[in-house]
Design a protein around this motif. Structure first.
Motif, PDB file in Angstrom:
ATOM      1  N   GLU A 184     -10.264  -0.778   3.533  1.00 62.07           N
ATOM      2  CA  GLU A 184      -9.378   0.048   2.702  1.00 62.07           C
ATOM      3  C   GLU A 184      -7.974   0.116   3.301  1.00 62.07           C
ATOM      4  N   THR A 185      -6.994   0.239   2.414  1.00 62.51           N
ATOM      5  CA  THR A 185      -5.605   0.398   2.830  1.00 62.51           C
ATOM      6  C   THR A 185      -5.310   1.879   3.025  1.00 62.51           C
ATOM      7  N   VAL A 186      -4.761   2.197   4.192  1.00 64.39           N
ATOM      8  CA  VAL A 186      -4.490   3.595   4.532  1.00 64.39           C
ATOM      9  C   VAL A 186      -3.044   3.732   4.992  1.00 64.39           C
ATOM     10  N   ALA A 187      -2.353   4.732   4.454  1.00 66.81           N
ATOM     11  CA  ALA A 187      -1.013   5.065   4.930  1.00 66.81           C
ATOM     12  C   ALA A 187      -1.091   6.324   5.773  1.00 66.81           C
ATOM     13  N   ARG A 209      -5.483  -2.610   5.913  1.00 71.53           N
ATOM     14  CA  ARG A 209      -4.056  -2.445   6.138  1.00 71.53           C
ATOM     15  C   ARG A 209      -3.787  -0.996   6.548  1.00 71.53           C
ATOM     16  N   ILE A 210      -3.018  -0.801   7.617  1.00 74.75           N
ATOM     17  CA  ILE A 210      -2.665   0.526   8.108  1.00 74.75           C
ATOM     18  C   ILE A 210      -1.146   0.610   8.124  1.00 74.75           C
ATOM     19  N   ILE A 211      -0.603   1.462   7.274  1.00 74.45           N
ATOM     20  CA  ILE A 211       0.849   1.551   7.092  1.00 74.45           C
ATOM     21  C   ILE A 211       1.341   2.862   7.679  1.00 74.45           C
ATOM     22  N   ALA A 212       2.239   2.783   8.654  1.00 73.94           N
ATOM     23  CA  ALA A 212       2.774   3.970   9.313  1.00 73.94           C
ATOM     24  C   ALA A 212       4.143   4.305   8.740  1.00 73.94           C
ATOM     25  N   LEU A 213       4.362   5.584   8.455  1.00 72.24           N
ATOM     26  CA  LEU A 213       5.646   6.046   7.934  1.00 72.24           C
ATOM     27  C   LEU A 213       6.229   7.100   8.865  1.00 72.24           C
ATOM     28  N   GLY A 214       7.506   6.948   9.200  1.00 69.89           N
ATOM     29  CA  GLY A 214       8.175   7.899  10.068  1.00 69.89           C
ATOM     30  C   GLY A 214       9.676   7.696  10.026  1.00 69.89           C
ATOM     31  N   THR A 215      10.380   8.462  10.859  1.00 68.57           N
ATOM     32  CA  THR A 215      11.844   8.425  10.837  1.00 68.57           C
ATOM     33  C   THR A 215      12.455   7.845  12.106  1.00 68.57           C
ATOM     34  N   LYS A 216      11.672   7.699  13.154  1.00 72.46           N
ATOM     35  CA  LYS A 216      12.190   7.200  14.425  1.00 72.46           C
ATOM     36  C   LYS A 216      11.729   5.769  14.661  1.00 72.46           C
ATOM     37  N   LYS A 217      12.702   4.877  14.865  1.00 71.76           N
ATOM     38  CA  LYS A 217      12.374   3.460  15.044  1.00 71.76           C
ATOM     39  C   LYS A 217      11.437   3.245  16.225  1.00 71.76           C
ATOM     40  N   TRP A 218      11.671   3.926  17.341  1.00 66.56           N
ATOM     41  CA  TRP A 218      10.855   3.695  18.543  1.00 66.56           C
ATOM     42  C   TRP A 218       9.417   4.183  18.350  1.00 66.56           C
ATOM     43  N   LYS A 219       9.246   5.216  17.551  1.00 65.45           N
ATOM     44  CA  LYS A 219       7.886   5.690  17.279  1.00 65.45           C
ATOM     45  C   LYS A 219       7.159   4.733  16.326  1.00 65.45           C
ATOM     46  N   LEU A 220       7.890   4.148  15.387  1.00 69.96           N
ATOM     47  CA  LEU A 220       7.279   3.168  14.491  1.00 69.96           C
ATOM     48  C   LEU A 220       6.881   1.914  15.264  1.00 69.96           C
ATOM     49  N   LYS A 241       8.360   4.598  -3.354  1.00 65.22           N
ATOM     50  CA  LYS A 241       8.542   3.307  -4.017  1.00 65.22           C
ATOM     51  C   LYS A 241       8.080   2.159  -3.124  1.00 65.22           C
ATOM     52  N   ALA A 242       8.439   2.238  -1.834  1.00 63.88           N
ATOM     53  CA  ALA A 242       8.070   1.169  -0.901  1.00 63.88           C
ATOM     54  C   ALA A 242       6.555   1.074  -0.742  1.00 63.88           C
ATOM     55  N   LEU A 243       5.879   2.210  -0.634  1.00 66.36           N
ATOM     56  CA  LEU A 243       4.426   2.196  -0.486  1.00 66.36           C
ATOM     57  C   LEU A 243       3.748   1.591  -1.706  1.00 66.36           C
ATOM     58  N   LYS A 244       4.197   1.968  -2.872  1.00 69.36           N
ATOM     59  CA  LYS A 244       3.588   1.444  -4.098  1.00 69.36           C
ATOM     60  C   LYS A 244       3.830  -0.055  -4.245  1.00 69.36           C
ATOM     61  N   GLU A 245       4.988  -0.502  -3.811  1.00 64.16           N
ATOM     62  CA  GLU A 245       5.299  -1.933  -3.910  1.00 64.16           C
ATOM     63  C   GLU A 245       4.456  -2.755  -2.944  1.00 64.16           C
ATOM     64  N   VAL A 246       4.365  -2.330  -1.680  1.00 60.43           N
ATOM     65  CA  VAL A 246       3.672  -3.157  -0.683  1.00 60.43           C
ATOM     66  C   VAL A 246       2.155  -3.108  -0.859  1.00 60.43           C
ATOM     67  N   THR A 247       1.661  -2.113  -1.601  1.00 61.38           N
ATOM     68  CA  THR A 247       0.208  -1.997  -1.789  1.00 61.38           C
ATOM     69  C   THR A 247      -0.215  -2.273  -3.231  1.00 61.38           C
ATOM     70  N   ASN A 248       0.744  -2.651  -4.049  1.00 62.02           N
ATOM     71  CA  ASN A 248       0.447  -2.950  -5.460  1.00 62.02           C
ATOM     72  C   ASN A 248      -0.189  -1.750  -6.170  1.00 62.02           C
ATOM     73  N   GLY A 249       0.483  -0.601  -6.063  1.00 59.57           N
ATOM     74  CA  GLY A 249       0.019   0.580  -6.788  1.00 59.57           C
ATOM     75  C   GLY A 249      -0.257   1.792  -5.947  1.00 59.57           C
ATOM     76  N   GLY A 250      -0.250   1.625  -4.632  1.00 53.70           N
ATOM     77  CA  GLY A 250      -0.473   2.765  -3.743  1.00 53.70           C
ATOM     78  C   GLY A 250      -1.660   2.544  -2.827  1.00 53.70           C
ATOM     79  N   PRO A 251      -1.655   3.176  -1.657  1.00 55.03           N
ATOM     80  CA  PRO A 251      -2.777   3.045  -0.725  1.00 55.03           C
ATOM     81  C   PRO A 251      -4.044   3.699  -1.281  1.00 55.03           C
ATOM     82  N   ASP A 252      -5.185   3.250  -0.788  1.00 54.58           N
ATOM     83  CA  ASP A 252      -6.455   3.900  -1.144  1.00 54.58           C
ATOM     84  C   ASP A 252      -6.499   5.324  -0.604  1.00 54.58           C
ATOM     85  N   VAL A 253      -5.954   5.485   0.598  1.00 56.18           N
ATOM     86  CA  VAL A 253      -5.965   6.774   1.276  1.00 56.18           C
ATOM     87  C   VAL A 253      -4.595   7.010   1.904  1.00 56.18           C
ATOM     88  N   VAL A 254      -4.101   8.240   1.813  1.00 54.85           N
ATOM     89  CA  VAL A 254      -2.900   8.640   2.548  1.00 54.85           C
ATOM     90  C   VAL A 254      -3.277   9.827   3.427  1.00 54.85           C
TER      91      VAL A 254
END
Length: 361
Positions: A184-187, A209-220, A241-254
């Motif tokens: 499963e794809t998880v954000a 797929r494991i997608i991490a979202l944050g604001t600090k480059k070094w933490k990403l 918008k970015a999450l929906k695009e890279v996962t073709n509709g959204g992650p299975d789990v956020v």
């Protein structure tokens, strides 16, 4: 003993000599080796989590059992232990039904800063009562309920595993409650100590797929090092918008680990139709977050709140994951500070320049 005491919200902590009583029924005195500094502690310091001062915070505690109170059976003097931020009574309905992370007795005193009996074990020399937040580990000694404690094997570094007490067991509870299926794809929104723990545990659980979202480059970058397959900087792009695009509709789990109105709304707006959202981050207790209920209903979105794992059941499992190399809590530690330097560590965490700092008496 010495302790870092908060006397007034939004003021620096002061190192004070504090008197500590012996542990009472089912309580344990722990000589503190290290305590992790968490955003939940910051929330206490600024009044967003309004535990009445004077108060000693600190809930990711690792140390050595010094004394035990009457009725204690789980640990003995000399044991090396870690304390979870959840202190189950072991007797309420939730505890006996397998949901000790939702202990009703603990919940009733959590924001009061007292032990289960409504009293405290700390006092200033003038007799003033000092409360504790989830253990009070920013001190040389702490009194906690025995059910919060897990014995650490002799071959494990106590400082390394201290952050299991919150970052680790919170991440474990989040992944467990999400019921991740292989591939499963998880954000994961938020890449602090909890978010980075979640990423490691997702990888161990077989997520795709494991997608991490944050604001600090070094933490990403740290997120990629620990198992994320993709990262999104939420300051540089529209994250939904970015999450929906890279996962073709959204992650299975956020899994939301940021604890703000913006990140909660981001999680619910970005998950796929029929997906699951796990809320882990803790906004201030007074926060009001508007939701588009019609969208949640029409899209069949499941929203789960999760308040960590079960200390007596899940903490031993976390230690096994550490032993097997599938979860490395040491990767979360970005600095170590003496008790006298605690305000420096607080400042760095408030500025987003730390993941987990260890306070070492």
């Amino acid at each position: 003993m010495r302790a870092a005491v908060l006397f007034n919200y939004k003021e620096p902590l002061k190192i004070e000599e504090v008197e500590i009583e012996d542990p009472k029924e089912n309580e344990v005195m722990v000589q503190v080796v290290a305590t992790g500094l968490c955003h939940s502690d910051i929330n206490v310091f600024v009044g967003a989590t309004p535990v009445p001062p004077p108060v000693v915070a600190g809930h990711e505690i690792a140390g050595i059992v010094k004394k035990v109170g009457p009725g204690v059976t789980r640990v003995k003097p000399g044991d090396r232990v870690i304390s979870a931020f959840i202190h189950p009574c072991g007797k309420c309905k939730n505890c006996i039904s397998g949901h000790e992370n939702l202990c009703e007795t603990f919940s009733s005193v959590r924001l009061k800063g007292t032990m289960f009996d409504g009293t405290t074990r700390l006092r200033l020399k003038n007799g003033t009562i000092v409360r504790t937040f989830l253990g009070g580990g920013f001190a040389e000694y702490a009194i906690v309920h025995e059910n919060a404690l897990t014995v650490v094997p002799q071959d494990m570094d106590l400082q390394k595993v201290a952050v299991l007490g919150c970052a680790g067991i919170t991440g474990y509870g989040a992944v467990d409650s999400a019921k991740i299926e292989p591939g499963e794809t998880v954000a994961v929104i938020g890449v602090g100590g909890v978010g980075l723990s979640i990423i490691q545990l997702l990888k161990a659980s077989g997520a795709g797929r494991i997608i991490a979202l944050g604001t600090k480059k070094w933490k990403l970058e740290k997120a990629m090092e620990l198992g994320a397959t993709d990262v999104i900087n939420t300051k540089e792009t529209d994250p939904i918008k970015a999450l929906k695009e890279v996962t073709n509709g959204g992650p299975d789990v956020v899994i939301e680990a940021g604890g703000t109105q913006e990140t909660v709304q981001m999680a619910i707006e970005s998950v796929r139709i029929g997906g699951r959202v796990v809320l882990v981050g803790l906004p201030p207790v007074s926060a009001q977050i508007p939701l588009r209920i019609a969208m949640i209903v029409r899209n069949g979105i499941t929203i789960l709140g999760n308040y960590g794992g079960r200390p007596r059941i899940d903490m031993p499992r976390l230690l096994e994951l550490v032993r097997s190399g599938k979860y490395d809590p040491g990767k979360l530690v970005t600095g170590k500070y003496r008790l006298e330097e605690v305000n420096e560590a607080v400042k760095l965490l408030e500025e987003g320049e730390a993941i987990r700092s260890l306070i070492i008496p």
